[in-house]
Write a protein that holds these residues in place. Structure first.
Motif, mmCIF file in Angstrom:
data_model
loop_
_atom_site.group_PDB
_atom_site.id
_atom_site.type_symbol
_atom_site.label_atom_id
_atom_site.label_comp_id
_atom_site.label_asym_id
_atom_site.label_seq_id
_atom_site.Cartn_x
_atom_site.Cartn_y
_atom_site.Cartn_z
ATOM 1 N N PHE A 98 -51.737 -132.480 -4.631
ATOM 2 C CA PHE A 98 -52.458 -132.727 -5.885
ATOM 3 C C PHE A 98 -52.022 -131.720 -6.963
ATOM 4 C CE2 PHE A 98 -56.466 -135.487 -5.222
ATOM 5 C CZ PHE A 98 -55.713 -136.415 -4.498
ATOM 6 N N ALA A 99 -51.762 -130.479 -6.547
ATOM 7 C CA ALA A 99 -51.292 -129.459 -7.500
ATOM 8 C C ALA A 99 -49.928 -129.848 -8.062
ATOM 9 C CB ALA A 99 -51.215 -128.097 -6.818
ATOM 10 N N ILE A 100 -49.035 -130.294 -7.177
ATOM 11 C CA ILE A 100 -47.693 -130.710 -7.603
ATOM 12 C C ILE A 100 -47.775 -131.952 -8.487
ATOM 13 C CG2 ILE A 100 -45.459 -131.579 -6.815
ATOM 14 C CD1 ILE A 100 -45.843 -129.811 -4.296
ATOM 15 N N ILE A 131 -65.964 -131.418 1.684
ATOM 16 C CA ILE A 131 -65.591 -130.042 1.337
ATOM 17 C C ILE A 131 -65.853 -129.800 -0.149
ATOM 18 C CG2 ILE A 131 -63.847 -129.764 3.134
ATOM 19 C CD1 ILE A 131 -61.712 -130.452 1.109
ATOM 20 N N ASN A 132 -65.963 -128.522 -0.502
ATOM 21 C CA ASN A 132 -66.221 -128.124 -1.882
ATOM 22 C C ASN A 132 -64.982 -128.401 -2.745
ATOM 23 O OD1 ASN A 132 -66.956 -126.916 -4.275
ATOM 24 N ND2 ASN A 132 -67.284 -124.882 -3.412
ATOM 25 N N PRO A 133 -65.111 -129.179 -3.826
ATOM 26 C CA PRO A 133 -63.946 -129.505 -4.654
ATOM 27 C C PRO A 133 -63.538 -128.383 -5.608
ATOM 28 C CG PRO A 133 -65.891 -130.558 -5.562
ATOM 29 C CD PRO A 133 -66.319 -129.901 -4.272
ATOM 30 N N MET A 134 -64.359 -127.321 -5.701
ATOM 31 C CA MET A 134 -64.087 -126.260 -6.681
ATOM 32 C C MET A 134 -62.681 -125.668 -6.548
ATOM 33 S SD MET A 134 -63.947 -122.805 -7.471
ATOM 34 C CE MET A 134 -64.820 -121.826 -6.241
ATOM 35 N N PRO A 135 -62.199 -125.311 -5.340
ATOM 36 C CA PRO A 135 -60.829 -124.786 -5.245
ATOM 37 C C PRO A 135 -59.779 -125.786 -5.725
ATOM 38 C CG PRO A 135 -62.061 -124.314 -3.246
ATOM 39 C CD PRO A 135 -62.895 -125.259 -4.046
ATOM 40 N N PHE A 136 -60.027 -127.081 -5.462
ATOM 41 C CA PHE A 136 -59.103 -128.117 -5.920
ATOM 42 C C PHE A 136 -59.050 -128.135 -7.441
ATOM 43 C CE2 PHE A 136 -59.786 -129.378 -1.632
ATOM 44 C CZ PHE A 136 -58.740 -130.197 -1.257
ATOM 45 N N PHE A 137 -60.229 -128.081 -8.078
ATOM 46 C CA PHE A 137 -60.285 -128.094 -9.535
ATOM 47 C C PHE A 137 -59.598 -126.858 -10.118
ATOM 48 C CE2 PHE A 137 -64.291 -130.855 -9.262
ATOM 49 C CZ PHE A 137 -63.555 -132.002 -9.535
ATOM 50 N N MET A 138 -59.791 -125.721 -9.471
ATOM 51 C CA MET A 138 -59.173 -124.482 -9.956
ATOM 52 C C MET A 138 -57.643 -124.592 -9.955
ATOM 53 S SD MET A 138 -61.461 -122.052 -10.718
ATOM 54 C CE MET A 138 -60.714 -120.473 -10.391
ATOM 55 N N VAL A 186 -45.702 -119.583 -6.463
ATOM 56 C CA VAL A 186 -46.549 -118.391 -6.369
ATOM 57 C C VAL A 186 -48.024 -118.775 -6.402
ATOM 58 C CG1 VAL A 186 -47.251 -116.274 -7.559
ATOM 59 C CG2 VAL A 186 -44.822 -116.834 -7.328
ATOM 60 N N ILE A 187 -48.404 -119.671 -7.316
ATOM 61 C CA ILE A 187 -49.804 -120.092 -7.437
ATOM 62 C C ILE A 187 -50.282 -120.763 -6.154
ATOM 63 C CG2 ILE A 187 -51.313 -121.797 -8.558
ATOM 64 C CD1 ILE A 187 -50.041 -121.065 -11.202
ATOM 65 N N ILE A 188 -49.455 -121.624 -5.586
ATOM 66 C CA ILE A 188 -49.828 -122.287 -4.329
ATOM 67 C C ILE A 188 -50.005 -121.242 -3.223
ATOM 68 C CG2 ILE A 188 -48.973 -123.815 -2.501
ATOM 69 C CD1 ILE A 188 -47.750 -125.562 -4.747
#
Length: 422
Positions: A98-100, A131-138, A186-188
């Motif tokens: 999702f990040a990519i 699961i908490n979506p907050m890390p995904f949103f971040m 790096v972010i990942i």
């Protein structure tokens, strides 16, 4: 200083203050400030509108209209579900994909549009996995801003810089894209340390994700969108050689997809962010007032005096200054102010090539510093809050600002290697 210069500075400072305070809509502020400069004869009407960068407005308008049609195909939802299934329901692998996906889409589409499309799908996947979506949103917020840094059309500051400095789509790919790839890795890695190792779900929850079936809302429109998007990318890469502006490519793409898809142009136009376009127009005039009264030349000379005219030192100062300022203030007004300063420095005989890229990287990456650093941050945090997962300013700051500083340090090292001091 004469009346005109003092008045132009006051209008600029009051406008920036009101934009930051958000007590008055920024578009109203920009238009009101622009009209005040004309009413009080700081500039005449013809001179004022001459400061509007119509190429920037054209790129934004064309891509907004193009995306308004493409999103009706269901292409983005299809890609999100495909990523989740490709990850076999594993939350950490889904987060990576999702990040990519967010970064790639943000490189070619408006960041706000990207997160509006990815956000709801993220919620659906996280609910299925419990699961908490907050890390995904971040990570999606950060990926959106980083991905948008890579190309000419990925972020408004780049569109503005490309138009002012004459840089093409290929130039941004050649200079900004390599460091963006490094920063994404790096972010990942950072997010794996912070969240990835703690993500565990049952096989039953993974199976629920695998049961999702991607489907297109309009398969014909999807195929048409993919073909025209490929043409658009090629068009942006060679527009300089064709002797046409990037805005011509964007508006042609919008016209072509509307013509071939037979979609209702009136409905498509409703999705164009007219307030954003009006904001840009007014802002260009306000900064134009600073140019016409000689204020910008004075600022350029002051910056040269502070750094002794050393391009290397100026480049480092601009990377960090652009990033930190853009973390708290809208990067569009900042870049709109910096453009004539760099042009004035160029006019004095200084090599400003590294400085354009310093402002590009700093202003775009700086958006990751705080929750208000970029529009995509605000939009995705609103989506999260509406679904019971609020991201507070401080909570975001604890992760976002250190990560932003890390990415800026990487950018600074990259620029030093790319443009070594003579």
């Amino acid at each position: 200083m004469g009346f005109a210069q003092i008045f132009a500075i006051v209008v600029f400072l009051v406008a920036m203050t009101l934009i930051v305070s958000e007590k008055v809509h920024r578009t109203v502020v920009a238009l009101a400030g622009a009209m005040l400069l004309i009413i009080f004869h700081v500039m005449d009407f013809e001179t004022a509108i001459g400061h509007i960068d119509y190429n920037t407005l054209g790129v934004l308008f064309g891509m907004m209209l193009f995306v308004a049609v493409v999103r009706q195909s269901g292409l983005f939802e299809f890609l999100a579900i495909k990523c989740a299934k490709l990850a076999k329901g594993d939350p950490w692998h889904i987060m990576i994909l999702f990040a990519i996906l967010t970064a790639v889409l943000s490189a070619f589409l408006d960041n706000v549009t990207t997160v509006l499309l990815i956000g709801p799908m993220t919620l659906t996947i996280c609910e299925l996995l419990k699961i908490n979506p907050m890390p995904f949103f971040m990570v999606e917020i950060m990926s959106s801003n980083v991905g948008g840094t890579a190309t000419l059309i990925g972020d408004p500051p780049n569109i503005m810089i490309g138009s002012a400095a004459g840089y093409s789509f290929a130039d941004f790919i050649a200079v900004d894209a390599p460091v963006v790839v490094v920063i994404m890795v790096v972010i990942i890695g950072v997010f794996y340390v912070l969240y990835g190792r703690k993500m565990h779900v049952t096989d039953e929850e993974k199976a629920r994700v695998m049961e999702l079936e991607p489907a297109f809302e309009d398969e014909h429109l999807m195929k048409l969108s993919v073909v025209i998007l490929a043409i658009v990318v090629v068009g942006f890469m060679i527009h300089g050689k064709l002797g046409i502006e990037s805005s011509v490519v964007a508006i042609s793409a919008a016209a072509l997809i509307l013509l071939l898809s037979r979609r209702d142009v009136t409905k498509a136009l409703l999705h164009v962010e007219w307030t954003t376009l009006a904001f840009f127009a007014g802002l260009f005039i306000i900064v134009g007032g600073m140019v016409e009264t000689g204020t910008i030349d004075a600022l350029a000379n002051a910056l040269i005096d502070v750094t002794g005219g050393d391009v290397f030192l100026t480049m480092i100062v601009l990377v960090f200054a652009s990033a930190i300022i853009s973390s708290f203030l809208d990067n569009i007004p900042f870049v709109a102010t910096m453009i004539p300063i760099l042009l004035a420095m160029e006019g004095s005989g200084m090599d400003v090539t590294p400085l354009w890229w310093a402002v590009s990287l700093g202003a775009c990456l700086g958006g990751n510093g705080t929750l208000i650093g970029a529009s995509a941050n605000v939009v995705l945090s609103d989506i999260a809050a509406k679904h019971g997962h609020p991201i507070t300013f401080i909570e975001y700051l604890k992760t976002g600002f250190p990560v932003m500083i890390l990415t800026v340090v990487i950018s600074c090292v990259y620029l030093i290697l790319r443009f070594p001091p003579m």
